[in-house]
Design a protein around this motif. Structure first.
Motif: not given
Length: 173
Positions: A51-77
């Motif tokens: 994968l390239t950085d461009a390929d990973r962009d949407g994936w990282l956006h989705a993961l950032a959204d998941e981290l921003g959702r409540q309730p905390l805490p989150v364990v993300l792989t």
């Protein structure tokens, strides 16, 4: 203080096993990063295409959204191979902690090869992951662990580290 964390490292280091176990111990929401890859990314990886950085962009956006959702805490792989990726996740969740599972190339290759068709990630991409990895040495909020240690020992080390991170500082303002 944010008690969410990312379990990171190259493929085969044990992110999913440690992350799922920690989520249970910490009573945290578990987010498997691989589940958020697009079908296009999955197809590329299963064909041995890095994968390239461009390929990973949407994936990282989705993961950032998941981290921003409540309730905390989150364990993300999440492999979080580059500092820019980690910084992007940090912006989505200030105070985010990272557990870096450090594994030798040969051990990662053996583990990924043993998964066979049970996982979409091709063993031929292990070398690319090591070439892409920008180690998080010296970054704040990162615990480096030997990925070849037994899972209970890894879990204990993370829990002790998080407890120490939560302890009040001995310094006075």
């Amino acid at each position: 203080m944010n008690h969410s964390l990312v379990v990171m490292g190259v493929s085969g280091c044990g992110k999913s096993s440690l992350g799922a176990g920690l989520a249970g111990l910490l009573k945290a929401r578990f987010v498997e990063g691989d589940a958020h890859h697009s079908s296009t990314n999955r197809a590329k990886m299963s064909q041995g295409i890095a994968l390239t950085d461009a390929d990973r962009d949407g994936w990282l956006h989705a993961l950032a959204d998941e981290l921003g959702r409540q309730p905390l805490p989150v364990v993300l792989t999440c492999s979080s191979l580059k500092r820019a990726y980690r910084d992007r996740l940090r912006r989505a969740s200030p105070g985010l902690h990272f557990v870096f599972l450090d594994i030798p190339r040969e051990a990662a290759l053996q583990r990924v090869s043993a998964r066979g068709a049970a996982h979409f990630f091709s063993a031929s991409l292990v070398d690319n992951q090591f070439a892409t990895l920008e180690r998080p040495d010296g970054e704040p909020g990162v615990l480096r662990l030997d990925a070849e240690l037994p899972l209970p020992q890894l879990q204990d080390a993370v829990c002790q580290w998080l407890d120490a991170e939560q302890a009040p500082s001995a310094e006075t303002p």
